[in-house]
Design a protein around this motif. Sequence first.
Motif, PDB file in Angstrom:
ATOM      1  N   ASN A  84       0.732  -1.314  -0.083  1.00  0.00           N
ATOM      2  CA  ASN A  84       0.120   0.125   0.073  1.00  0.00           C
ATOM      3  C   ASN A  84       1.042   1.067   0.123  1.00  0.00           C
ATOM      4  O   ASN A  84       0.310   2.384  -0.098  1.00  0.00           O
ATOM      5  CB  ASN A  84      -0.776   0.121   1.191  1.00  0.00           C
ATOM      6  N   GLY A  85       2.111   1.161   0.222  1.00  0.00           N
ATOM      7  CA  GLY A  85       2.973   2.543  -0.044  1.00  0.00           C
ATOM      8  C   GLY A  85       3.085   3.071   1.499  1.00  0.00           C
ATOM      9  O   GLY A  85       3.597   4.235   1.452  1.00  0.00           O
ATOM     10  N   ARG A  97      -0.525   8.456  -3.405  1.00  0.00           N
ATOM     11  CA  ARG A  97      -1.736   8.976  -2.972  1.00  0.00           C
ATOM     12  C   ARG A  97      -2.833   8.573  -4.228  1.00  0.00           C
ATOM     13  O   ARG A  97      -4.037   8.034  -3.875  1.00  0.00           O
ATOM     14  CB  ARG A  97      -1.853  10.404  -2.615  1.00  0.00           C
ATOM     15  N   ARG A 157      -3.444   4.609  -4.331  1.00  0.00           N
ATOM     16  CA  ARG A 157      -4.145   4.112  -3.112  1.00  0.00           C
ATOM     17  C   ARG A 157      -5.504   3.768  -3.323  1.00  0.00           C
ATOM     18  O   ARG A 157      -6.387   3.219  -2.570  1.00  0.00           O
ATOM     19  CB  ARG A 157      -3.978   4.792  -1.929  1.00  0.00           C
ATOM     20  N   GLN A 187      -7.256  -0.336  -1.301  1.00  0.00           N
ATOM     21  CA  GLN A 187      -7.731   0.177   0.211  1.00  0.00           C
ATOM     22  C   GLN A 187      -7.261  -0.852   1.110  1.00  0.00           C
ATOM     23  O   GLN A 187      -7.211  -2.063   0.819  1.00  0.00           O
ATOM     24  CB  GLN A 187      -9.232   0.442   0.073  1.00  0.00           C
ATOM     25  N   MET A 188      -7.361  -0.385   2.281  1.00  0.00           N
ATOM     26  CA  MET A 188      -6.845  -1.246   3.362  1.00  0.00           C
ATOM     27  C   MET A 188      -7.830  -1.366   4.713  1.00  0.00           C
ATOM     28  O   MET A 188      -8.529  -0.455   4.604  1.00  0.00           O
ATOM     29  CB  MET A 188      -5.347  -0.860   4.190  1.00  0.00           C
TER      30      MET A 188
END
Lengths: 293, 321
Positions: B63-64, B89, B92, B96-97
Amino acid sequence: MAEIVTKTDYMPKSRGKLRSFCAAFIHKKTAVASFFFFCLLIILALIGPSIVPYNPQTPDYNHVLQGPSWLHLAGTDEYGRDVFSRLIVGTRLSLGVGISSVLLGAVAGTILGLISGYFGKWVDKTIMRICDVFFAFPDILLAIGIIAILGPGLQNVVIAVAIFNIPSFARVVRGKTLEVKEMLFIEATRSIGATKSRIIFKHVFPETFSTIIVYLTMNLGTAILAAASLSFLGLGASPSSSDWGAMLSMSRDYMGTAFHLVFFPGLIIFLTVLSLNIMGDGLRDVLDPKSKD
Amino acid sequence: MAANNLLEVKNIKKYFPLSKGWFSAKGHVKAVDQVSFSIQRGETFSLVGESGCGKSTLGRLINGLIKSDDGEIIFKGKNLTGANEKAWRSYRKPMQMIFQDPYASLSPRMKIKDILDEPLKIHHPELSKETRKTMVQEILDVCGIDAYHLDKYAHEFSGGQRQRIGIARALILKPELIIADEPVSALDVSIQAQVLNLLKELQENYQLTYLFISHDLSVVEHISDKIAVMYLGNIVEISPAEDIFSRPKHPYTQALLSAVPIPNPKVKRERIMLKGEIPNAANPPKGCKFHSRCPHAMDICKTVEPQLKKVEGQMVACHLY
């Protein structure tokens, strides 16, 4: 349902936040008393000039240097002006200088602290080292130095006091930011793609707010004292004005003969600073108990 | 097959420096060490392993949220490695997380409607307030939270409800990949099932791809298509879910499986007990990292690090095969 863990440390008192705050604050008796005293001062600052018994600037050469009496509650000064009226009218000036300088310092210090804490690395190091330089000077000496550059005057007193408030706010807010930025919901906000400025101002700043309020109250007392000291030294309010510090300065020549001239301005400065410190302590116990020593 | 890959991770590496002191010993915690795998569209790829093996770090790398030291992350055919924060950004949005701790992952000072509105505000500033509001209500409804909760704060909900809100936040941007970092470990068992069912349902309705991180094989069993087993920063086995449970290849996988309880008291099973503690990730054993605890350790295991190779349709990193 699945109430396995109940973490209370980051749960805000959201529902009836104000009510639960009041419920806790009410138990701090001295803090409540200080709060009311401070409210009284604010009211005096707002409506003082229209309720005073005498015009604070009109000399009355028939009643010069009189001691306290029912006619003149705090006596009269060397021009026969009513000291009680002058103190009340001076509230606006003294509180105004204190509040505006602390607010100015708080705003600048908070922004620096947020940036320093959130970005870390060289940004943090640079800002904190500059703050250390300012910390190295004794407060009042630093203010005198700044006024030496800017020139005397009330406006410059505000700037000077604001400047020596900046590093302490920056440091306190930075500490809190370091703590908040590691919280999971900040990472969650990053993961949805929020920009840094959004995270800092919408998510980190509200978490530091209670710390700022407490610190603001505590520093207000110091700022009022500093402004009064500068006026006493003749660097701030003009000697003829009814600023508390300026009044002390004018009356020190009469200390031996007319004690009330020094006593009453000194007393009100003392009470103001004391009440703000007690109030700050009380607020800290309620809003930010973890920061207690 | 490669064209169908939504996510491809190649030789990704993340070492955390141990100390920055001048005089103290230097070293690295090898949290993720040369990990490669790929996830196809629409599948659920699970990552299991004991705590500290680097599975959460891997999720954050993809996810960076943390930057990798080496290796490539290819998402939707685009190499994300080395992108700056601004580029991340926008990456993402489709990725998603969901986080482990539903008590800490929602802002304590925001109402539910604001928490869910935020992703929309960030990625769809062109939408009107009303449109966003209907979208928030819809997504809450999908995740099983009543609309009258909109004005509440996160702490007014139970753990399961909070996790549903966390899922709604991840879902509102219509992502393609959801990285679920132990999404049910903080919940009790009955709620776990509900949330897992919700995730499964959402996957069907929205064609989602999951990277599902968990330490609990019994949780993973029901939702996974593929399972990767991690040990000390390495993937030791990648297999289709049914194969892992029916014929685990790697001795570590076998040990993990033998620890999963079977809901039948009559079934007897030999429990493989692992000797010792998980080694220090800063100073892992040479050769195969598992050899110090492996019941089948041979001499070669102490010197040569095994690579993932194909054994009967499963990928295993073990000298036994």
